[in-house]
Design a protein around this motif. Structure first.
Motif, mmCIF file in Angstrom:
data_model
loop_
_atom_site.group_PDB
_atom_site.id
_atom_site.type_symbol
_atom_site.label_atom_id
_atom_site.label_comp_id
_atom_site.label_asym_id
_atom_site.label_seq_id
_atom_site.Cartn_x
_atom_site.Cartn_y
_atom_site.Cartn_z
ATOM 1 N N ARG A 1 0.788 0.763 -7.343
ATOM 2 C CA ARG A 1 -0.607 1.104 -7.631
ATOM 3 C C ARG A 1 -0.858 0.775 -9.099
ATOM 4 N N ASN A 2 -1.877 -0.053 -9.321
ATOM 5 C CA ASN A 2 -2.232 -0.452 -10.686
ATOM 6 C C ASN A 2 -2.838 0.713 -11.453
ATOM 7 N N PRO A 3 -2.761 0.653 -12.782
ATOM 8 C CA PRO A 3 -3.450 1.668 -13.594
ATOM 9 C C PRO A 3 -4.951 1.687 -13.276
ATOM 10 N N ALA A 4 -5.577 2.834 -13.499
ATOM 11 C CA ALA A 4 -7.016 2.974 -13.220
ATOM 12 C C ALA A 4 -7.877 2.217 -14.222
ATOM 13 N N ALA A 5 -7.373 2.008 -15.420
ATOM 14 C CA ALA A 5 -8.152 1.343 -16.475
ATOM 15 C C ALA A 5 -7.741 -0.124 -16.609
ATOM 16 N N PRO A 6 -8.694 -0.993 -16.921
ATOM 17 C CA PRO A 6 -8.364 -2.399 -17.188
ATOM 18 C C PRO A 6 -7.442 -2.521 -18.399
ATOM 19 N N GLY A 7 -6.703 -3.609 -18.454
ATOM 20 C CA GLY A 7 -5.795 -3.870 -19.570
ATOM 21 C C GLY A 7 -4.770 -4.910 -19.186
ATOM 22 N N GLU A 8 -3.716 -4.983 -19.951
ATOM 23 C CA GLU A 8 -2.657 -5.967 -19.685
ATOM 24 C C GLU A 8 -1.340 -5.244 -19.432
ATOM 25 N N LEU A 9 -0.680 -5.629 -18.345
ATOM 26 C CA LEU A 9 0.650 -5.107 -18.041
ATOM 27 C C LEU A 9 1.678 -6.094 -18.556
ATOM 28 N N SER A 10 2.734 -5.586 -19.158
ATOM 29 C CA SER A 10 3.828 -6.415 -19.631
ATOM 30 C C SER A 10 5.075 -6.027 -18.846
ATOM 31 N N TRP A 11 5.566 -6.955 -18.016
ATOM 32 C CA TRP A 11 6.727 -6.719 -17.171
ATOM 33 C C TRP A 11 7.965 -7.239 -17.900
ATOM 34 N N LYS A 12 8.854 -6.359 -18.302
ATOM 35 C CA LYS A 12 10.073 -6.754 -19.008
ATOM 36 C C LYS A 12 11.199 -6.920 -17.992
ATOM 37 N N VAL A 13 11.852 -8.090 -18.065
ATOM 38 C CA VAL A 13 12.920 -8.414 -17.122
ATOM 39 C C VAL A 13 14.170 -8.776 -17.916
ATOM 40 N N TYR A 14 15.321 -8.254 -17.467
ATOM 41 C CA TYR A 14 16.604 -8.527 -18.102
ATOM 42 C C TYR A 14 17.524 -9.118 -17.040
ATOM 43 N N GLN A 15 17.953 -10.353 -17.262
ATOM 44 C CA GLN A 15 18.734 -11.115 -16.292
ATOM 45 C C GLN A 15 20.174 -11.217 -16.791
ATOM 46 N N THR A 16 21.111 -10.680 -16.011
ATOM 47 C CA THR A 16 22.519 -10.689 -16.392
ATOM 48 C C THR A 16 23.253 -11.762 -15.601
ATOM 49 N N TYR A 17 24.081 -12.535 -16.315
ATOM 50 C CA TYR A 17 24.874 -13.600 -15.715
ATOM 51 C C TYR A 17 26.319 -13.141 -15.518
ATOM 52 N N SER A 18 27.072 -13.906 -14.753
ATOM 53 C CA SER A 18 28.444 -13.539 -14.400
ATOM 54 C C SER A 18 29.384 -13.457 -15.610
ATOM 55 N N ASP A 19 29.019 -14.062 -16.735
ATOM 56 C CA ASP A 19 29.844 -13.942 -17.947
ATOM 57 C C ASP A 19 29.456 -12.726 -18.792
ATOM 58 N N GLY A 20 28.515 -11.921 -18.300
ATOM 59 C CA GLY A 20 28.074 -10.730 -19.022
ATOM 60 C C GLY A 20 26.908 -10.960 -19.961
ATOM 61 N N SER A 21 26.511 -12.216 -20.173
ATOM 62 C CA SER A 21 25.374 -12.489 -21.053
ATOM 63 C C SER A 21 24.079 -12.029 -20.379
ATOM 64 N N VAL A 22 23.134 -11.606 -21.213
ATOM 65 C CA VAL A 22 21.851 -11.099 -20.723
ATOM 66 C C VAL A 22 20.726 -11.894 -21.374
ATOM 67 N N VAL A 23 19.819 -12.387 -20.543
ATOM 68 C CA VAL A 23 18.614 -13.038 -21.045
ATOM 69 C C VAL A 23 17.485 -12.029 -20.913
ATOM 70 N N ALA A 24 16.809 -11.769 -22.025
ATOM 71 C CA ALA A 24 15.738 -10.773 -22.063
ATOM 72 C C ALA A 24 14.384 -11.471 -22.019
ATOM 73 N N TRP A 25 13.673 -11.285 -20.938
ATOM 74 C CA TRP A 25 12.300 -11.785 -20.807
ATOM 75 C C TRP A 25 11.384 -10.622 -21.182
ATOM 76 N N ASP A 26 11.325 -10.333 -22.502
ATOM 77 C CA ASP A 26 10.637 -9.113 -22.927
ATOM 78 C C ASP A 26 9.879 -9.248 -24.248
ATOM 79 N N ASP A 27 9.625 -10.449 -24.698
ATOM 80 C CA ASP A 27 8.884 -10.733 -25.937
ATOM 81 C C ASP A 27 9.681 -10.454 -27.208
ATOM 82 N N THR A 28 10.976 -10.104 -27.115
ATOM 83 C CA THR A 28 11.724 -9.799 -28.336
ATOM 84 C C THR A 28 12.341 -11.033 -28.980
ATOM 85 N N ASN A 29 12.576 -12.098 -28.184
ATOM 86 C CA ASN A 29 13.215 -13.292 -28.710
ATOM 87 C C ASN A 29 12.457 -14.523 -28.223
ATOM 88 N N PRO A 30 11.713 -15.196 -29.109
ATOM 89 C CA PRO A 30 10.919 -16.348 -28.683
ATOM 90 C C PRO A 30 11.760 -17.474 -28.085
#
Length: 150
Positions: free
Chosen positions: A110-139
């Motif tokens: 269920r979306n928020p009642a007010a208009p705005g922008e949602l930011s979905w942060k995703v963290y993808q872990t690989y088999s070597d333990g490295s993590v790619v952060a899709w979260d605006d912290t690293n361009p």
């Protein structure tokens, strides 16, 4: 009427935008916008962009979004974290997404009642333990996926 050259250029641009999309959350129909206060079906698309398997995907739920249910994703286990009010704040899927493959995870929220922008942060872990952060912290890694609520 557009020329063949302009159509090919447009097609190439669209393919590049899809290829550069990384981990994204869109509506079930592929839109990056939705309406305030409604229940929407979303899809999280996660491609493996390394020569390693993806083993875990963690999605942080934006404030004001209430997850209501999930579609079963064969080959993956799912755990959720909830806050004191019982709202889902994070979802973690564990499984395997091989190189040159992608996985899609569908959920309803269920979306928020007010208009705005949602930011979905995703963290993808690989088999070597490295993590790619899709979260605006690293361009260099990539932006968080955004949904405009109107």
């Amino acid at each position: 009427m557009p020329s063949l050259k302009s159509l090919l250029s447009l097609s190439a641009a669209l393919l590049l935008s899809v290829a550069a999309a990384h981990a994204t959350v869109r509506t079930e129909t592929g839109l990056s916008e939705s309406r305030a206060g409604i229940t929407e079906t979303y899809r999280l698309n996660v491609p493996t962009e390394k020569d390693l398997n993806t083993t875990e995907i963690r999605l942080v739920i934006p404030a004001g979004v209430a997850l209501t249910r999930f579609q079963v994703t064969p080959g993956f286990t799912r755990t959720v974290k909830k806050n004191a009010d019982g709202l889902v704040t994070e979802v973690i899927w564990k499984g395997k997404v091989a190189p040159m493959e992608y996985a899609r995870f569908f959920f309803q929220a269920r979306n928020p009642a007010a208009p705005g922008e949602l930011s979905w942060k995703v963290y993808q872990t690989y088999s070597d333990g490295s993590v790619v952060a899709w979260d605006d912290t690293n361009p260099e890694q990539g932006p968080a996926s955004k949904t405009t609520i109107k």
